[in-house]
Write an enzyme that holds these catalytic residues in place. Structure first.
Site, PDB file in Angstrom:
ATOM      1  N   ASP A   1       7.786  27.957 -31.865  1.00  0.00           N
ATOM      2  CA  ASP A   1       8.827  28.490 -32.730  1.00  0.00           C
ATOM      3  C   ASP A   1       8.328  28.316 -34.167  1.00  0.00           C
ATOM      4  OD1 ASP A   1      11.551  29.232 -33.629  1.00  0.00           O
ATOM      5  OD2 ASP A   1      11.622  27.129 -34.242  1.00  0.00           O
TER       6      ASP A   1
ATOM      7  N   CYS B   1       0.842  -1.198   0.000  1.00  0.00           N
ATOM      8  CA  CYS B   1       0.000   0.000   0.000  1.00  0.00           C
ATOM      9  C   CYS B   1       0.873   1.243   0.000  1.00  0.00           C
ATOM     10  CB  CYS B   1      -0.947   0.010   1.206  1.00  0.00           C
ATOM     11  SG  CYS B   1      -0.077   0.044   2.780  1.00  0.00           S
TER      12      CYS B   1
ATOM     13  N   CYS C   1       3.460   1.706   2.643  1.00  0.00           N
ATOM     14  CA  CYS C   1       4.673   0.899   2.447  1.00  0.00           C
ATOM     15  C   CYS C   1       5.697   1.663   1.612  1.00  0.00           C
ATOM     16  CB  CYS C   1       4.337  -0.420   1.745  1.00  0.00           C
ATOM     17  SG  CYS C   1       3.304  -1.540   2.701  1.00  0.00           S
TER      18      CYS C   1
END
Length: 737
Positions: A423, A23, A26
């Site tokens: 650009d 989880c 952890c």
């Protein structure tokens, strides 16, 4: 304080495969453990990929990192890639089947009661069925819960272990207490069903998580193991690892190209779809470049190797996608902080539930059952999965469509972009200008002026220089010796041609040099009004230069550019164009593409300043460019988007790289980011809603542990399934209404 990897430049990076995490708490605990290792400046742990990426400014021994992970209660695998199944280990489906077989008789009375059938197995039979489930299937929860306690923290396994142990222990107590007093309601079905459902949910979740990594697996599958090397005219099949740069490789019909290289012989159509996202095969002739992993068509190609192994485009793509999938999005850090306090809060809520029920009803048996439901429903698995699974699927989908996202931060920011700055040359236009007109002043010969201009441009790879050289060669002009050539950034070039000082540059450079264009001034204005780029050839030093003539260049707007701009505007995004070209040429391109805002005659260094000005106005800016001179602006933007058809510098600076020169990919990248962001928040909503609704219901006794276990398992699977919906994303090339 942890820095983002793009903000600092760690000298060392180590990747560990961490096993045993279940989880978000952890992964957060592993991160904290790694950050405590001396020298570590950044640690990012991804729950889905089970990878820990550790950055340091000094060399940190791997053993120290492994020791820190193991001290936190987890293990480190030697293999970074997904490990093959262990032949000595019982397959998970068989373990689950055993759990189902043992659990169904325990669950049957509750299911049959709905049909009016009242049946209950003997208490000792229930104990015999539940015990193997509790300590067999449930062994992993006890093992990992013990590791968490040893590390003085909590996780999902601790909640499951505590909850099921409480239900099992209560049932054993009641069984012995009422052994001689007839049947008594026990809760073995609750503990066994919760363990079986959680194991089933984790298995389904694991299968779904593996689908999120399919982009990496698909890219890795493109790497052929062998190649046909040509030596002294003889063809020999050799391992890829034995090739070196310069080797000639023959690619037969239907084979994958083994190396990055240049075609030296043969013609064929090559399918590069899994690399660039281009759906149609691309014709390849002598001199064209090919990419490792592309599929050859019907022709036979001989390719000169230019890159192998980790330096190939395919390898770089794999590294970029892996990096993006392993990186942690900023929103995930917030989730991790919530998860850190989540388990202690749940434990406190369970204790409060027991105390409140005993105080209110005196029924301690009911109090324990309700506390078990609270512990089970509140597992934070879904919270930890919501963000990384969506990021992984989003980056994988992007890669399949020719969009490489360097990190999770770029993906997360891109959905908020409201201004896209382009650009012009090489991005909105093809970047392959041709010389369409040239004129000399007074009685000077135009061809002689062209000869001088071409002589000055010798050795330059600038697009305008190439156009001048091609025009001079086509007319058979003999070039003069040149020396002391130097670039004038954003302006042009100067040098000595046959001992005479010459310079060639923009109209801005001509004005700064103090030169008088004379009659050519009006000619230049007319050419610029037609969208031509005008350069001037000057004789003499700045301040006393004399105009020798002008050269006019034409550059074609890219196919689909107008539709791409229209699509961005339909998404509510403001489009801005920056160019170092003259105002007339910029205006013509802007009119053709429907761009209302543009700035011309911009020096390379000023592009980043203009981008920063837009950001200072509160806009979220994406800069799209392809050249070295775009790199500062790409870095200055909230999100830099580089064309892979441009320079490596631009691609390294940008957070997103487009593998094709199609401008429609810009809108695609922003659209994927928006969809991914929506998916993340939807996943987090479902992850939280299960807990927000479920925990109070469980505490009030309205949710039994069996239903709580099913809901908890369903929450993780639904969050991963929600992320997998992103795989259905498709590009919409038409402008949206």
């Amino acid at each position: 304080m942890m820095a983002h990897p793009n903000m600092s430049s760690p000298l060392h990076e180590i990747t560990l495969k961490v096993e045993g995490m279940t989880c978000a708490s952890c992964s957060s605990r592993v991160e904290k453990a790694l950050l405590k290792v001396p020298g570590v400046s950044l640690a990012e742990v991804n729950l889905v990929t089970e990878r820990a990426s550790v950055h340091s400014l000094i060399t940190v021994p791997r053993a120290s990192l492994v020791q820190a992970v193991e001290k936190a209660g987890y293990t480190v695998s030697d293999a970074i890639e997904t490990a093959l199944p262990n032949p000595n280990r019982i397959p998970e489906p068989w373990i689950l089947l055993a759990g189902v077989v043992l659990t169904v008789p325990l669950l049957a009375p509750m299911l049959l009661s709905g049909l009016g059938i009242h049946w209950m197995p003997d208490g000792w039979v229930q104990w015999a069925l539940a015990t193997p489930v509790q300590f067999g299937l449930g062994a992993r929860f006890y093992r990992d819960a013990f590791k968490a306690l040893r590390a003085r923290s909590g996780n999902m396994d601790l909640l499951v272990a505590l909850g099921t142990s409480a239900a099992y222990g209560l049932s054993v107590y009641l069984l012995f207490k009422h052994a001689n007093h007839g049947s008594q309601h026990l809760y073995f079905e609750a503990s066994a069903t919760v363990i079986t459902l959680v194991r089933l949910g984790k298995w389904l979740e694991g299968r779904a998580r593996r689908q999120t990594t399919e982009a990496i697996r698909a890219l890795n599958a493109l790497r052929p193991a062998t190649a046909h090397r040509l030596r002294e005219g003889k063809e020999q099949q050799v391992p890829i690892g034995s090739l070196i740069v310069g080797d000639l490789v023959r690619v037969h019909p239907g084979e994958r190209v083994a190396v990055d290289g240049r075609v030296v012989d043969g013609t064929s159509d090559v399918d590069e779809s899994l690399i660039t996202g281009e759906s149609l095969p691309v014709p390849k002739h002598s001199g064209d470049r090919v990419t490792a992993g592309a599929v050859n068509g019907d022709g036979v190609l001989t390719v000169e190797t230019t890159a192998i192994g980790a330096e190939t485009t395919l390898a770089r793509i794999v590294r970029l996608v892996e990096s993006a999938q392993a990186a942690k999005a900023p929103i995930q850090r917030t989730v991790d902080r919530v998860s850190e306090v989540f388990v202690p809060v749940v434990l406190a809520a369970a204790v409060l539930t027991v105390v409140a029920w005993i105080a209110w009803s005196g029924d301690w048996e009911r109090a324990i059952v309700n506390a078990v439901a609270v512990l089970v429903i509140a597992c934070p698995c879904a919270l930890g999965l919501a963000t990384p699974t969506a990021i992984m699927v989003g980056t994988g989908v992007s890669a399949r469509h020719g969009i490489l996202i360097k990190d999770a931060l770029a993906l997360e920011i891109a959905h908020r972009v409201d201004t896209v700055v382009f650009d012009k040359t090489g991005t909105l236009t093809l970047g392959r200008p041709t010389l369409v007109d040239f004129r000399a002043t007074g009685a000077a010969e135009s061809l002689e002026m062209l000869r001088l201009a071409a002589s000055l441009q010798q050795g330059s790879d600038h697009p305008l220089a190439r156009a001048v050289m091609e025009s001079a060669r086509g007319r058979g002009l003999e070039l003069l010796p040149v020396s002391a050539v130097r670039a004038l950034p954003g302006r042009g070039v100067c040098g000595q041609v046959n001992g005479t000082p010459l310079s060639m540059g923009s109209s801005r450079w001509m004005r700064e040099s103090g030169a008088d264009p004379g009659a050519l001034g009006q000619v230049a204005l007319a050419l610029e009004a037609d969208g031509r780029t005008v350069s001037w050839l000057l004789d003499g030093e700045a301040g006393g230069a004399r105009v020798l003539g002008l050269l006019a260049f034409g550059d074609q707007v890219k196919d689909g550019a107008a539709k791409a701009i229209s699509r961005l505007k339909a998404l509510g995004i403001r489009v801005v164009m920056l160019t170092g070209d003259n105002s007339g040429s910029a205006s013509a391109v802007a009119r053709e593409l429907g761009i209302e805002s543009f700035t011309a005659e911009v020096l390379p260094g000023d592009k980043s300043t203009l981008v920063q000005q837009l950001r200072s106005q509160g806009r979220v800016v994406a800069m799209v460019g392809d050249g070295i001179n775009d790199a500062p602006a790409l870095a200055a933007a909230d999100v830099g988007i580089a064309m892979a058809t441009g320079t490596d510098v631009a691609m390294e600076t940008a957070g997103i790289t487009l593998m094709r020169g199609e401008l429609n990919l810009v809108a695609d990248a922003l659209d994927i980011s928006r969809r991914t962001s929506t998916t993340v928040w939807r996943g987090l909503f479902w992850a939280f809603i299960y807990n927000v609704i479920g925990m109070p219901l469980a505490a009030l006794g309205l949710l039994n542990p069996v239903i709580a276990g099913a809901a908890m398992a369903l929450s993780s699977v639904s969050v991963v399934g929600n992320a997998l919906l992103l795989r259905r994303w498709r590009s919409s090339k038409a402008a949206r209404p």
